[in-house]
Every structure is written in C-alpha cells, then in structure tokens.
Scaffold this active site. Structure first.
Site, PDB file in Angstrom:
ATOM      1  N   LYS A 158       0.849  -1.187   0.000  1.00 38.24           N
ATOM      2  CA  LYS A 158       0.000   0.000   0.000  1.00 38.24           C
ATOM      3  C   LYS A 158       0.892   1.247   0.000  1.00 38.24           C
ATOM      4  CE  LYS A 158      -0.884   1.209   4.845  1.00 38.24           C
ATOM      5  NZ  LYS A 158      -0.588   2.632   4.792  1.00 38.24           N
ATOM      6  N   HIS A 188      -0.813  -5.347   5.748  1.00 38.47           N
ATOM      7  CA  HIS A 188      -0.170  -6.151   6.800  1.00 38.47           C
ATOM      8  C   HIS A 188      -1.083  -6.395   7.989  1.00 38.47           C
ATOM      9  CE1 HIS A 188       0.757  -2.148   8.545  1.00 38.47           C
ATOM     10  NE2 HIS A 188       0.757  -2.797   9.688  1.00 38.47           N
ATOM     11  N   ASP A 245      -4.221   6.868   4.548  1.00 40.85           N
ATOM     12  CA  ASP A 245      -3.147   6.028   5.058  1.00 40.85           C
ATOM     13  C   ASP A 245      -3.654   4.864   5.895  1.00 40.85           C
ATOM     14  OD1 ASP A 245      -0.285   5.576   5.294  1.00 40.85           O
ATOM     15  OD2 ASP A 245      -0.479   6.158   7.400  1.00 40.85           O
ATOM     16  N   HIS A 250      -6.625  -0.368   6.241  1.00 39.61           N
ATOM     17  CA  HIS A 250      -6.584  -1.157   7.484  1.00 39.61           C
ATOM     18  C   HIS A 250      -7.942  -1.234   8.177  1.00 39.61           C
ATOM     19  CE1 HIS A 250      -2.405  -1.227   6.805  1.00 39.61           C
ATOM     20  NE2 HIS A 250      -2.041  -0.205   7.526  1.00 39.61           N
ATOM     21  N   LYS A 350      -2.566  10.013  15.014  1.00 40.88           N
ATOM     22  CA  LYS A 350      -1.189  10.044  15.480  1.00 40.88           C
ATOM     23  C   LYS A 350      -1.056  11.006  16.656  1.00 40.88           C
ATOM     24  CE  LYS A 350       0.907   8.646  11.129  1.00 40.88           C
ATOM     25  NZ  LYS A 350       1.440   7.387  11.687  1.00 40.88           N
TER      26      LYS A 350
END
Length: 507
Positions: A158, A188, A245, A250, A350
C-alpha cells in the site's frame, strides 16, 4: 492463509525491488529469515535484492544482518543459521526504470533454473514508491523475465492508488500484464495473528452466530491509535493524510472481517467475495451529511513521556500551513439484514495518548433490570473486546455478582490471552503473508474490486475535506485522545469511545 506444515512447494526466487529500503530491512528479510528457521521456506530458494546502490553480495548481506539483529522477533541471528540463510541471497544494482537492467535478473533466474533442474516460482516484491509499481510491471512484460501465470506473482505494498480513479488505473495497468490470481496486494493488518483469529472465533463457534447481528449488537468500535507522530514520513504523509493512510485500507478491512457473512468454505475468492459484499452494502455518504458522520483533526505540540514533541506543522517535510488530517473518526452503516441500524465507529490518529488497536463489539443492554435500581448496580452492557496490539487478547466482559452478602454486580472478564498461552511465538504479520504468497494463497490479500469498493466508501469524505479547509488546525494536543468533536460524534448517539487499559505486567 496457509495451513500447510510442510515445505513441499516449488523452488522459489524472490526478487525484491527496493532492496536497500527500510521495509526490506525491518520487515521482509526478518520475516523470510524466521520462516527459514521454522523450515517453512522451500528447500531451494533464492533472494535477489536490487536497488540503485552499489553493493557486493557480501556487503549487502552484512547490511541485512544488522536489520535481522535489530528487528527479528527471534532475536540476534546465530552465525550458523545466518550463514545458511544468507548463502541464498545475492544483490544486483540496477535502475528499475531501465528495461535493459532486467536482463541481469533474467540471467540469474535462468542460472538457478539450470542449477535446480526445475522451474521455480518467481515472486516480484515491489518494496518501492507506488509510482514505480506500473514501471516494474511494464518492464517485466517488456523483458524476457518470467511471467508464467501459474508460478509468477507480484507483491504490491500500500498505498494502492491515491483515490478511486488512480486505483482503477493501477488495477487496469497491472491486469494487462498479470492475471488477478498473480497479484498480491498486501495489507499487513490482515496478517496479524489476532485479526486472523477473529474469523476462527466467528465461524468455528456456533455460540457466536445467533448473537452476531442487529438484534443483539448495539454498536461496533474499531480504534487504531498511535502515540508516535509522522516520524520521517512527513513528505509522504502530508500528501496522503490519515484517511488514505489508515482508514481506506486497514480499518475498513477490519470492519469487513467483523461484518462479513460466513463464506461457503475458506476458498480465497469466496472469502473476498464476502468482504466486497460488506463494502457494497455500506451506506453511501452524500454531501451535506459529512460533518455529521466524519471528524478530522491535526495534532499540535505537547509532551509525550516527559519529552517535548513538535506539532504536525513543525515536523520535517510538512508544510507550515498544512491542512492534512492526522486524526479521523467516522460513523458508517452496513445496510443489510444482519447490520441494519448498527453504527460502526472508526477512529485512528497520530500523537494520541497511547498506541493501541482494538475492535469492540458492544451488545445491547438487558431488556429489563431485575436488580435494585441503585445506579451503581445497573448491569453494564456486555462487550467483546478484540485487542490486536499492544496486548493480543480476546476478552468477553460479562456481569457477575461480587462476593459478599449483598447482590452487587461487577464486570468480569473471560479472556483468551495470547501471552503464555501458546507453545510458540506468534509469527509477525509479514511472515504469515509471505508464506501465503509462496504457497499461492490469496485469502489475506485484497482483490481489485475490493480495493476499488473501499475507495468508493471514503471518496465523498476525501473530496469534501479537500474542498473545505479547516480553520482551527491544530485542534488537539499531543498525548491526548484527539479533538473534542470526535467525542461529540459518538456521544450524540449515547455512546463514548472505549479506551482499553493495557494489561499489567507481572513484576
């Protein structure tokens, strides 16, 4: 999701483009090394690394050994083991944009074919910038390099596209060169042990199926929070943002695993069909409703573990007036019979209070409380908490009587905790995924239509955010749980974000 325990697979050649990069040293080579230690690689295998940097084979192996010693879950490599493994590694400096460079790979592959007296599987691992994926695929096609539909595979990291249109273009380009069954798009998160166990937990236990629906489940929360900032990824991240992202891949993949219908069997395409069905059933987000279902944020300066940290706009390679979001929270609905009306809340960001990944299934309250009406003694809703990191555990929270003379309720946990419960260390996600590529199992990899369906879900939010700049960034300090309106997003429905405490370490 390979369940084979032997190594009776084709001899395998793995060509790693971007072989001098961080991903190769931190993840790919340690994963292959650990598979080697556990006798999971084919008896005959070769790893060919390539990048622009000039290395001898020996110097390249030394650089990889440093990465093994630092990042492998099995610790520092024993000399005998490393010597056996690294004897299968070679290096070829090349300009991957130049088709002539691929002749060197062709010669190496054919030398190994003659030596092994057997046709190998050939894996092309694109551990490079996404703008080079098509270049590599096209040069493989133009050169004499191997592209047997049954034994040749290409591995794509990705981000898979920057938006729906670029993802479609990338898919179309790749599919002119490779068949879909040859393309392995890595996420992942899908290789993590606990994530895989969710499917076993759901589909191998009859007790769960009657509860896994709108009748019993009140809402679902999926949280992936990070304490770190953008670190050295400022240049990439400032052009992507947390929605692209993390959520497009995910978190939406985790949502699919929770919401999917049982497949007929564990065939890769049947499993992926069910995931696509979830994405197609997700309620369309239209302009005018985005502010009521999506919240964004950007971190400011603060203190983390006693150390002063900069705000996002002060990070290296980030624009001083950046409008890129470092936090996103949103509410989705899956409009089908099983999930109609059940909100799915997703959040990620984050520089938050801690790094953790959890899926929380909150069940509905008891329909009638037979206990006394003391507010302190009201039964709390049952919860299923699936902890992916830092702890790996599946926890069922139930109500029980506190020992004593009075009928006082207390929440107790029924826990399957991975630590100390298994005889072997849990493999890293990349070990699982690379073994599946070698074995030819695509169950844990995203298919073209799945990627595009995920982009379709988030594109209205991406477009709206890009067209409507925020005027109050930064809007949450480092070491917090994010912007205040993220709590309001879920509070207006009568819920709150659930922060799962870390397991206490034995002293």
């Amino acid at each position: 999701m390979s369940n084979t325990t032997d190594t009776k697979v084709n001899p395998t050649i793995i060509i790693i483009f971007g072989a001098n990069g961080d991903l190769t040293k931190r993840k790919i080579i340690p994963a292959l090394y650990n598979l080697f230690l556990e006798n999971r690689l084919p008896e005959k295998f070769a790893i060919i690394g390539t990048s622009r940097t000039e290395f001898t084979d020996e110097k390249y192996r030394d650089s990889l050994l440093t990465g093994i010693n630092e990042f492998s879950r099995t610790g520092k490599a024993k000399k005998e083991d490393w010597d056996k493994f690294s004897s299968n590694i070679s290096y070829q400096a090349a300009n991957i944009k130049d088709v002539a460079s691929y002749n060197e790979f062709y010669l190496k592959v054919n030398t190994l074919k003659e030596e092994w007296k057997q046709d190998p599987s050939v894996l092309y691992y694109c551990a490079v910038s996404p703008d080079l994926f098509c270049t590599i695929a096209e040069n493989i096609s133009k050169s004499k390099l191997e592209n047997n539909k049954e034994t040749t595979r290409i591995i794509i990291e990705k981000p898979f596209g920057r938006d729906l249109e670029s993802a479609k273009a990338l898919n179309a380009n790749l599919l002119t060169i490779f068949d879909e069954k040859q393309i392995y798009r890595i996420d992942h998160y899908l290789g993590k042990e606990v994530v895989q166990n969710v499917m076993a937990f759901r589909f191998a236990n009859t007790i769960m199926e009657p509860l896994w629906n709108r009748t019993h489940i009140e809402h679902v929360q999926i949280s992936v929070t990070e304490q770190i900032g953008v670190e050295d990824r400022g240049s990439y991240f400032d052009n992507a943002g947390i929605l692209r992202d993390m959520i497009q891949n995910h978190l939406l993949q985790l949502l699919c695993i929770i919401a999917m219908e049982p497949p007929v069997n564990f065939d890769a395409d049947l499993v992926r069909d069910r995931k696509v069905e979830v994405l197609k059933a997700m309620r369309k987000i239209v302009p005018g409703m985005i502010d009521s279902v999506a919240v964004r944020g950007q971190y400011g300066a603060g203190w983390v573990e006693g150390k002063e940290v900069p705000g996002y706009r002060e990070e290296v390679d980030v624009a001083g007036d950046s409008n890129t979001e470092t936090y996103a929270a949103m509410k989705f609905y899956v409009d089908n019979w099983r999930w109609q009306g059940v909100p799915f809340y997703l959040r990620t960001g984050k520089r938050l209070f801690e790094s953790a990944s959890h899926i929380i299934i909150q069940f509905r309250e008891v329909p009638h409380n037979i206990f006394n009406n003391d507010e302190r003694n009201l039964p709390k809703p049952n919860r299923l908490i699936i902890s992916i990191q830092p702890d790996m555990a599946i926890r069922f929270q139930l109500e029980s009587k506190t020992p004593g003379l009075e009928m006082t309720l207390n929440t107790v946990d029924m826990v399957f905790d991975y630590s100390g419960k298994t005889k072997i260390d849990s493999p890293e996600a990349y070990e699982t995924l690379l073994l599946d590529v070698i074995s030819g199992d695509q169950t844990l990899f995203m298919r073209a239509d799945q990627v595009e369906a995920a982009w379709e879900v988030v594109m209205p939010i991406i477009n709206y955010w890009e067209d409507n700049k925020m005027t109050n960034f930064p809007n949450y300090p480092a070491n917090s749980w994010g912007p205040e309106n993220a709590e309001a997003l879920i509070a207006k429905d009568g819920f709150h974000w659930i922060n799962v405490p870390k397991k206490k370490k034995n002293v």
